[in-house]
Design a protein around this motif. Structure first.
Motif, mmCIF file in Angstrom:
data_model
loop_
_atom_site.group_PDB
_atom_site.id
_atom_site.type_symbol
_atom_site.label_atom_id
_atom_site.label_comp_id
_atom_site.label_asym_id
_atom_site.label_seq_id
_atom_site.Cartn_x
_atom_site.Cartn_y
_atom_site.Cartn_z
ATOM 1 N N ALA A 1 -10.556 19.896 -26.277
ATOM 2 C CA ALA A 1 -11.796 20.090 -27.026
ATOM 3 C C ALA A 1 -12.919 20.546 -26.131
ATOM 4 O O ALA A 1 -13.778 21.316 -26.533
ATOM 5 C CB ALA A 1 -12.184 18.782 -27.735
ATOM 6 N N ASN B 1 -12.235 17.217 -31.904
ATOM 7 C CA ASN B 1 -11.515 17.238 -33.183
ATOM 8 C C ASN B 1 -12.438 17.375 -34.399
ATOM 9 O O ASN B 1 -12.041 17.063 -35.522
ATOM 10 C CB ASN B 1 -10.653 15.984 -33.349
ATOM 11 C CG ASN B 1 -9.571 15.900 -32.300
ATOM 12 O OD1 ASN B 1 -8.982 16.906 -31.931
ATOM 13 N ND2 ASN B 1 -9.314 14.707 -31.800
ATOM 14 N N SER C 1 -8.840 21.692 -39.468
ATOM 15 C CA SER C 1 -8.706 20.416 -38.756
ATOM 16 C C SER C 1 -9.675 20.281 -37.591
ATOM 17 O O SER C 1 -9.422 19.551 -36.633
ATOM 18 C CB SER C 1 -7.255 20.236 -38.256
ATOM 19 O OG SER C 1 -6.347 20.258 -39.334
ATOM 20 N N VAL D 1 -10.414 22.478 -35.357
ATOM 21 C CA VAL D 1 -9.865 23.087 -34.140
ATOM 22 C C VAL D 1 -10.565 24.387 -33.763
ATOM 23 O O VAL D 1 -10.865 24.632 -32.598
ATOM 24 C CB VAL D 1 -8.343 23.340 -34.303
ATOM 25 C CG1 VAL D 1 -7.804 24.187 -33.153
ATOM 26 C CG2 VAL D 1 -7.594 22.017 -34.374
ATOM 27 N N THR D 2 -10.871 25.239 -34.741
ATOM 28 C CA THR D 2 -11.270 26.619 -34.429
ATOM 29 C C THR D 2 -12.748 26.792 -34.111
ATOM 30 O O THR D 2 -13.119 27.637 -33.299
ATOM 31 C CB THR D 2 -10.895 27.546 -35.594
ATOM 32 O OG1 THR D 2 -11.381 26.997 -36.824
ATOM 33 C CG2 THR D 2 -9.386 27.694 -35.677
ATOM 34 N N HIS E 1 -12.813 29.967 -29.397
ATOM 35 C CA HIS E 1 -11.627 29.174 -29.072
ATOM 36 C C HIS E 1 -10.333 29.969 -29.278
ATOM 37 O O HIS E 1 -10.284 30.951 -30.024
ATOM 38 C CB HIS E 1 -11.594 27.911 -29.920
ATOM 39 C CG HIS E 1 -12.599 26.882 -29.489
ATOM 40 N ND1 HIS E 1 -12.474 26.183 -28.316
ATOM 41 C CD2 HIS E 1 -13.755 26.464 -30.055
ATOM 42 C CE1 HIS E 1 -13.497 25.366 -28.178
ATOM 43 N NE2 HIS E 1 -14.296 25.513 -29.224
ATOM 44 N N PRO F 1 -6.683 28.719 -30.423
ATOM 45 C CA PRO F 1 -5.990 27.517 -30.903
ATOM 46 C C PRO F 1 -4.656 27.249 -30.212
ATOM 47 O O PRO F 1 -4.192 26.108 -30.188
ATOM 48 C CB PRO F 1 -5.769 27.798 -32.395
ATOM 49 C CG PRO F 1 -6.746 28.861 -32.737
ATOM 50 C CD PRO F 1 -6.922 29.692 -31.507
ATOM 51 N N PRO G 1 -3.666 26.320 -37.010
ATOM 52 C CA PRO G 1 -4.444 25.305 -36.291
ATOM 53 C C PRO G 1 -4.349 23.924 -36.904
ATOM 54 O O PRO G 1 -4.735 22.936 -36.274
ATOM 55 C CB PRO G 1 -5.872 25.847 -36.363
ATOM 56 C CG PRO G 1 -5.888 26.724 -37.562
ATOM 57 C CD PRO G 1 -4.526 27.328 -37.635
ATOM 58 N N TYR H 1 -1.202 19.783 -32.207
ATOM 59 C CA TYR H 1 -1.146 20.591 -31.004
ATOM 60 C C TYR H 1 0.104 20.298 -30.164
ATOM 61 O O TYR H 1 0.566 21.136 -29.407
ATOM 62 C CB TYR H 1 -2.395 20.366 -30.150
ATOM 63 C CG TYR H 1 -2.316 19.168 -29.243
ATOM 64 C CD1 TYR H 1 -1.892 19.294 -27.931
ATOM 65 C CD2 TYR H 1 -2.646 17.911 -29.718
ATOM 66 C CE1 TYR H 1 -1.804 18.191 -27.108
ATOM 67 C CE2 TYR H 1 -2.563 16.818 -28.907
ATOM 68 C CZ TYR H 1 -2.133 16.956 -27.595
ATOM 69 O OH TYR H 1 -2.051 15.864 -26.790
#
Length: 327
Positions: free
Chosen positions: A21, A120, A132, A134-135, A161, A163, A168, A172
């Motif tokens: 992150a 997150n 989620s 992520v992006t 970012h 992913p 995404p 992970y």
């Protein structure tokens, strides 16, 4: 057989998630910004944006005018949704086609991260949690200058970012993390490693609430996360910006043969994380290792009403300079 220590494993996993992150696109931005090649370069005693804006008179008038994508109204509309929006980035034949937020309205970097890049819980340009968390969003540092053509940063840096996976929303650690050109956000920049794509898509388009800009791509390369001068700084002067650009040419995976670089030129730098050097690692190890390197695409600002070819004169670089720890 050794016992599996669940608590220890959980702690390692949590630490890896924190690394992912914090490390993917921030490019050491918690610290304040203060500055034989394929593209030909030449130094000049003449400095400043006036040189860059005066180059239209020396253009090859036999070439067609480059198509302008007018996204000014998109920026204006996006600002009505979120006052943090500072611009709009568009790269043809990719999914990179949305507003860019700026840190100008935040007194500290941490305040900006708390809004857009919490672990997150990353937010898009509308401050919505999607994919989620992520992006996230494409963003610029607080000291990026973009109010006018004359005011543009010599090195305008936009982060995004990567992913590491096509979906995404997939955990992970469910599959190896990779640089996938068809994944979201700045993972799309990996398309510039394909010679045919690089040839057919030579321009990056950036717009503000009052003007459209065209940048001509001249480098796609891997670098250490920390460099001197800082490649990720939007606060470089003309001399340091040119130093960064020349180093980018040496490192570029492609040789852009017709792009000439001079002091006084202005550049756009698109930065994301990379998993290129994580082969054989577990997902947790790959996340930690990805904090050491970046993948970057750079372009040179063209004058208003620029003329040029619809394709790039580009070929694979047989011996690009690589990060020192992996060369």
């Amino acid at each position: 057989m050794k016992k599996f220590h669940f608590k220890k494993a959980a702690a390692i996993l949590l630490a890896a998630m924190m690394v992912f992150a914090a490390g993917c696109s921030r490019d050491a931005s918690t610290s304040s910004d203060s500055s034989s090649t394929s593209a030909s370069t030449s130094d000049s005693s003449s400095k400043g944006s006036s040189k860059s804006s005066s180059k239209s008179s020396s253009q090859d008038m036999s070439k067609p005018e480059i198509k302008v994508y007018d996204n000014v109204s998109k920026v204006q509309d996006a600002i009505k949704v979120n006052k943090d929006v500072g611009g709009y980035i568009y790269i043809p034949n990719t999914t990179v086609d949305e507003p860019v937020v700026s840190g100008k309205n935040y007194s500290t970097v941490d305040e900006f991260w708390a809004t857009y890049d919490t672990v997150n819980d990353r937010r898009n340009w509308k401050k919505e949690k999607v994919n989620s968390g992520v992006t996230g969003a494409f963003y610029m540092h607080f000291n990026a200058k973009y109010d006018s053509r004359d005011d543009l940063s010599h090195n305008l840096v936009i982060f995004g970012h990567n992913p590491g996976r096509l979906d995404p929303n997939t955990r992970y650690d469910a599959a190896p993390l990779e640089d996938l050109p068809d994944a979201m956000m700045f993972a799309q920049l990996y398309k510039y490693l394909d010679e045919d794509f690089a040839k057919k898509n030579p321009y990056i388009y950036f717009s503000t609430n009052n003007e459209n800009y065209i940048y001509q791509v001249f480098a796609a390369y891997y670098t250490e996360a920390e460099t001197d001068p800082k490649y990720y700084s939007s606060n470089l002067d003309a001399k340091d910006a040119l130093t960064v650009a020349k180093e980018a040419v040496k490192r570029s995976q492609m040789n852009y043969k017709d792009v000439k670089l001079e002091e006084g030129d202005k550049f756009i730098t698109l930065s994301t994380c990379t998993y290129e050097f994580t082969e054989g690692m577990t997902p947790a190890q790959a996340l930690e290792a990805s904090d050491k390197h970046r993948y970057v695409v750079m372009g040179k600002l063209l004058p208003a009403n620029a003329r040029g070819d619809a394709t790039a004169n580009v070929a694979k670089n047989p011996s690009p300079k690589m990060p020192a720890d992996v060369a």
